[in-house]
Design a protein around this motif. Structure first.
Motif, short mmCIF file in Angstrom:
data_model
loop_
_atom_site.label_atom_id
_atom_site.label_comp_id
_atom_site.label_asym_id
_atom_site.label_seq_id
_atom_site.Cartn_x
_atom_site.Cartn_y
_atom_site.Cartn_z
N GLU A 167 26.85 70.78 56.64
CA GLU A 167 26.54 69.43 56.93
C GLU A 167 26.90 69.69 58.01
OE1 GLU A 167 26.58 67.35 53.61
OE2 GLU A 167 24.46 67.87 52.78
N SER A 168 26.25 68.51 59.12
CA SER A 168 27.21 68.34 59.98
C SER A 168 26.74 66.84 60.44
CB SER A 168 26.87 68.78 61.36
OG SER A 168 25.67 69.01 61.97
N GLU A 169 28.31 65.27 60.39
CA GLU A 169 27.74 64.19 60.88
C GLU A 169 29.09 64.19 62.20
OE1 GLU A 169 29.96 62.68 57.16
OE2 GLU A 169 27.90 62.91 55.85
N ASP B 97 41.54 68.53 59.92
CA ASP B 97 41.46 69.85 60.12
C ASP B 97 40.91 70.47 61.08
OD1 ASP B 97 39.08 69.71 59.12
OD2 ASP B 97 39.84 68.70 57.67
N ASP B 98 41.04 71.53 61.03
CA ASP B 98 39.75 72.06 62.63
C ASP B 98 38.45 72.00 62.10
OD1 ASP B 98 41.70 73.40 63.84
OD2 ASP B 98 41.69 75.14 62.70
N ALA B 99 38.18 71.00 60.98
CA ALA B 99 37.04 70.97 60.96
C ALA B 99 36.58 69.31 61.92
CB ALA B 99 36.47 70.53 59.00
N THR B 100 36.79 68.29 61.47
CA THR B 100 37.29 66.95 62.14
C THR B 100 37.24 67.01 63.64
OG1 THR B 100 37.28 66.14 59.82
CG2 THR B 100 37.35 64.85 61.41
N ARG B 101 37.14 66.62 64.43
CA ARG B 101 37.11 66.47 65.79
C ARG B 101 36.54 65.44 66.34
NH1 ARG B 101 39.78 70.78 68.53
NH2 ARG B 101 39.67 72.94 67.24
N ASP B 102 37.74 64.36 67.14
CA ASP B 102 37.51 63.55 67.77
C ASP B 102 36.76 63.96 68.87
OD1 ASP B 102 37.25 61.98 66.12
OD2 ASP B 102 39.63 60.71 66.13
N LEU B 103 36.44 63.07 70.27
CA LEU B 103 35.89 63.64 70.55
C LEU B 103 35.90 62.18 71.92
CD1 LEU B 103 34.48 65.37 73.10
CD2 LEU B 103 32.18 64.39 72.51
N GLU C 294 32.19 66.03 62.27
CA GLU C 294 33.14 66.76 60.39
C GLU C 294 31.93 67.25 60.70
OE1 GLU C 294 33.64 65.32 56.35
OE2 GLU C 294 34.84 63.96 58.10
N VAL C 295 32.32 69.26 60.55
CA VAL C 295 31.45 70.31 59.88
C VAL C 295 31.88 70.27 58.52
CG1 VAL C 295 30.37 72.01 60.53
CG2 VAL C 295 30.87 71.16 62.83
N SER C 296 30.72 70.44 57.68
CA SER C 296 31.81 70.78 55.80
C SER C 296 29.99 71.34 55.88
CB SER C 296 32.09 70.10 55.73
OG SER C 296 30.58 68.86 55.20
N THR C 297 30.55 72.15 54.54
CA THR C 297 29.90 72.51 53.23
C THR C 297 28.96 72.34 52.52
OG1 THR C 297 31.14 73.07 51.79
CG2 THR C 297 31.09 75.50 53.49
N GLU C 298 27.82 72.17 51.80
CA GLU C 298 26.94 71.20 51.12
C GLU C 298 28.21 70.85 49.86
OE1 GLU C 298 22.43 72.18 50.59
OE2 GLU C 298 23.53 73.69 49.66
N GLY D 191 31.12 69.82 50.29
CA GLY D 191 32.08 69.15 51.01
C GLY D 191 33.23 69.86 51.47
N ARG D 192 33.42 71.50 51.36
CA ARG D 192 34.62 72.33 51.83
C ARG D 192 34.47 72.21 53.65
NH1 ARG D 192 33.81 77.89 49.21
NH2 ARG D 192 32.33 77.44 49.71
N PRO D 193 35.27 71.77 54.23
CA PRO D 193 35.34 71.69 55.89
C PRO D 193 35.68 73.33 56.27
CG PRO D 193 37.47 71.42 55.20
CD PRO D 193 36.96 71.52 53.87
N ILE D 194 34.07 72.96 57.49
CA ILE D 194 34.19 74.57 57.97
C ILE D 194 34.66 74.25 59.63
CG2 ILE D 194 32.45 75.77 59.23
CD1 ILE D 194 30.63 74.70 57.22
N PRO D 195 35.87 75.25 59.62
CA PRO D 195 36.84 74.90 61.42
C PRO D 195 35.39 75.28 62.40
CG PRO D 195 37.76 76.74 59.61
CD PRO D 195 36.95 76.43 58.92
N THR D 196 35.75 74.46 63.21
CA THR D 196 34.33 74.29 64.54
C THR D 196 35.24 74.06 65.33
OG1 THR D 196 33.57 72.72 62.62
CG2 THR D 196 32.90 72.46 65.36
N SER D 197 34.71 74.64 66.81
CA SER D 197 35.10 74.48 68.07
C SER D 197 34.36 73.72 69.00
CB SER D 197 35.49 76.15 68.20
OG SER D 197 35.85 75.62 70.30
N LEU D 198 34.92 72.84 69.56
CA LEU D 198 33.56 71.78 70.17
C LEU D 198 34.42 71.95 71.77
CD1 LEU D 198 31.75 69.62 70.05
CD2 LEU D 198 33.55 67.97 69.74
#
Length: 206
Positions: free
Chosen positions: A3-5, A85-91, A52-56, A58-65
């Motif tokens: 899931e991506s939010e 964590d690497d799953a949540t990033r602010d732009l 924010e990117v995570s599994t169904e 709720g586990r965070p998935i490391p993301t490169s933006l």
């Protein structure tokens, strides 16, 4: 699946994707803060968008933006910052006018000031020197400038309505000066015509 939010102020975009599925683009409206359009062309804005990117479950998935922006007439600067964590990033997004827009807006203002100054000084010199016939030819020129300046102002890229910073720097003063010059020239010509009529009556009576 994952899931991506995406949070953009009150706007939230929530998408679910299966493994190896290509993520689709999403349209999001971002409110621009800490700026005022009345400061054109020196207005600056900024806003923040969170991804924010995570599994169904709720586990965070490391993301490169990776981000890029292209908008003619504007300069957009974006930086991605990891949050917790690497799953949540602010732009963080900063928006300002492009250098070409600023230069052109200032150029048109200086051009209007220069033309107005030359026209007003020419009228003053002609009236002071008593060149009544020559001053007549200044009326069409002043009127052309008076009605051409609004069109010149509108040529500036992404120009806002009347009332911005550059209007108080040049446009308003130019329009006022040209309008007063037309009135002065017409008043002077009417006085000269009245004097000539009086002289003609005196000459005919004598």
């Amino acid at each position: 699946s994952m899931e991506s939010e995406l949070w953009a102020d009150a706007n939230v975009v929530n998408d679910t994707y299966k493994k190896s599925e290509i993520m689709l683009p999403a349209d999001v409206r971002l409110p621009l803060r800490s700026g005022s359009i009345s400061m054109y062309p020196f207005d600056r804005y900024q806003t923040t968008m969170r991804v924010e990117v995570s599994t169904e479950d709720g586990r965070p998935i490391p993301t490169s933006l990776q981000v890029d922006a292209s908008n003619p007439g504007y300069r957009v600067q974006m930086t991605s910052v990891s949050v917790g964590d690497d799953a949540t990033r602010d732009l963080n997004i900063r928006v300002s006018r492009a250098p070409a827009t600023i230069v052109f807006a200032i150029f048109t203002s200086v051009l209007m000031l220069t033309l107005t100054g030359l026209a007003v000084m020419t009228v003053f010199w002609l009236l002071r020197g008593g060149a009544n016939e020559s001053v007549r030819f200044m009326i069409p020129l002043i009127l052309v400038l008076l009605f051409a300046f609004p069109a010149i102002r509108s040529f500036a890229p992404s120009v806002p309505p009347l009332g911005v910073l550059l209007d108080f720097f040049a446009f308003f003063w130019c329009e006022i000066a040209l309008g007063i010059s037309v009135i002065v020239v017409y008043t002077h010509l009417m006085r000269e015509m009245k004097k000539a009529a009086v002289q003609d009556d005196t000459a005919s009576q004598s």
